[in-house]
Structure formats: structure tokens, C-alpha cells
Scaffold this active site. Sequence first.
Site, mmCIF file in Angstrom:
data_model
loop_
_atom_site.group_PDB
_atom_site.id
_atom_site.type_symbol
_atom_site.label_atom_id
_atom_site.label_comp_id
_atom_site.label_asym_id
_atom_site.label_seq_id
_atom_site.Cartn_x
_atom_site.Cartn_y
_atom_site.Cartn_z
ATOM 1 N N SER A 96 0.681 -1.168 0.080
ATOM 2 C CA SER A 96 -0.104 -0.016 -0.010
ATOM 3 C C SER A 96 0.910 1.230 -0.107
ATOM 4 C CB SER A 96 -0.641 -0.063 1.138
ATOM 5 O OG SER A 96 -1.775 -1.104 1.195
ATOM 6 N N LYS A 171 -6.985 1.946 -3.036
ATOM 7 C CA LYS A 171 -6.888 1.240 -1.585
ATOM 8 C C LYS A 171 -6.777 2.394 -0.661
ATOM 9 C CE LYS A 171 -5.389 -1.185 1.686
ATOM 10 N NZ LYS A 171 -3.829 -1.821 1.994
ATOM 11 N N LYS A 239 0.408 5.592 8.320
ATOM 12 C CA LYS A 239 1.090 5.973 7.237
ATOM 13 C C LYS A 239 0.111 5.985 5.782
ATOM 14 C CE LYS A 239 2.037 2.418 4.529
ATOM 15 N NZ LYS A 239 1.546 1.707 3.570
#
Length: 294
Positions: A96, A171, A239
Site C-alpha cells: 500500500s 486502496k 502511513k
Amino acid sequence: MTSVGFIGLGIMGGPMAVNLVKAGYDVIGYDVSPARGAALTQAGGQVATGIAEVVQKAEIVVTMVRDSADVEAVALGEEGILANARPGQLYVDMSSISPKTAREVAEAGKVLSVRVLDAPVSGGEAGAVEGSLSIMVGGDAEDFEAARPLLEVVGATVVHVGPHGAGQTVKAANQLIVAGTIELVAEAIVFLEAYGVDTEAAVRVLAGGLAGNRILDRKAAGMLARRFEPGFRIDLHHKDMGIVTSAAREAGVVIPLGSAVAQLIAALKAQGDGGLDHSALLKLVEQLSGRSAG
């Protein structure tokens, strides 16, 4: 038997690589922490000594690493994937990362005639173990079709969502929804407990109605028991929220609720809870409510 090189054998990558072995793929893995290769070896796979060996021995290379910087290092480094890849080789990044980084890696691959896909996943550790992940794929349609058999081993929902970088954009949206949903479930649990409600019964009936969601299904029991063993760490969701807030700003899109949850996740990380599961947002709701944990 197709040979697959799998780089990154952590919480997600380890069981994904094992599932590929079980499905008949010849898997050679690599991780910077050698101990992580034990499960792959036990399942019948091989463990390489470095990235170059993985790329040279594999027809398809897969990465599942922490963040954009790791993908850049592994894919674009002097001894990395593209430096050792063959023309026509397929490289699928399932990490990701930012959409911008995904596009940059794809462009670098194109120069060398290496086919690149960004294919991040959703479903957490349980989905990786079960082979039931949701996989959102960006890149050329014909490359997606070439990778589909492999992706369908590790995922139950595999969808081509657009050109390079599109997988990472979807995502980011996924992580926005997941973070917001966890926060609302956490708030609901603390609210219910404040009124002495049978929370297990409450969760059961909520899950069966319009409020039903995968967070209630997969995370609520652990939240009620205050078990926060990481399936997906706060550090990683922090993150990811950085990715979505940055991408939203670039697009001129306002995400007020998402931005608020991003700050709550950042606060939890700052308190030293980055290694806990993201369902530990419950701890912060308790603190803000003046209620002791447990």
C-alpha cells in the site's frame, strides 16, 4: 508450474506466499528478516539470499513491503527488481503506497519493457491467511489478465480498477472507509458500555441490521475484550491516512471526517501504541471519554 518470486514475508506477505505454494506455484521468497521465511520453507517454498536471486529465478515477481520508500528501494535500487528483471517479466506490487510512486515505478518498468501492476489488498491478516483478500489492480488490462490466476489464489475479490496508480487510489479510499468505520464502532462500544448494555448482544444485533459492517464482524470481539494484537498496525494505518489526506489535497477534495480520524490515529501512534492493531482506536475513545480501559 509458474515460478513466483515473493519479496516481503511479514504479517501479510508470509501467508500469501504460503497460499501460492499450496496452489501449486513454485515460490521463492525473500525478506530482510530471514526468520520470516520459516513458514514458507515449511510449506515447500524456497528462501533466497537477496532480491537479485528472486528476480532471476522467477517468472512473476511480487512485492508486499511497508511503504513507498521501501517499494522505491526494492524496485528501483541499484540491486533491485528492475535492475535484474528481464524484458517482458511481470512485476506485481501488492504493497500500500502512494499512487504517485506506483506510477513512477510503472514508468521505470516501461522503459525496460517490464510489465508492472499495482495491486494493493484489503482484508488484513485474516484475509491473507484465508486467501480471501480484496485486490484492486491498476495497470494495463492484458497484464492484469496475465496476473489474474495468481491473484485469485490470494484474493476472493480481484478487480481491475484502471491504469497505473488506480489500484493505490482505490486502496487509499478503502483505508479512509476502514479508519472511519473503526472509529465509529469504537465510539459505539464506549457509548454502550457507559449505559451498562450487554455489548456482545448489542454487537450481534447491530451486525444484523443496516449498521452491519466487516469491522463489527472481524474486530468487535477483540475490541470488547481489549485484545489489540496486530492484524494491521496503527503505524501502517497512520502511513495510509497520510497517503489519502495528501492525495485528497492534491485533487482538491475535502475529507473532514477522514482528516479527523487521521489525527486520532496520529495521536494513538504518538502515545506509543503504533504497534497495536488499528482497532485500538477504542483506547483513545476511552481516554477522551474519561473512562479507564478494560
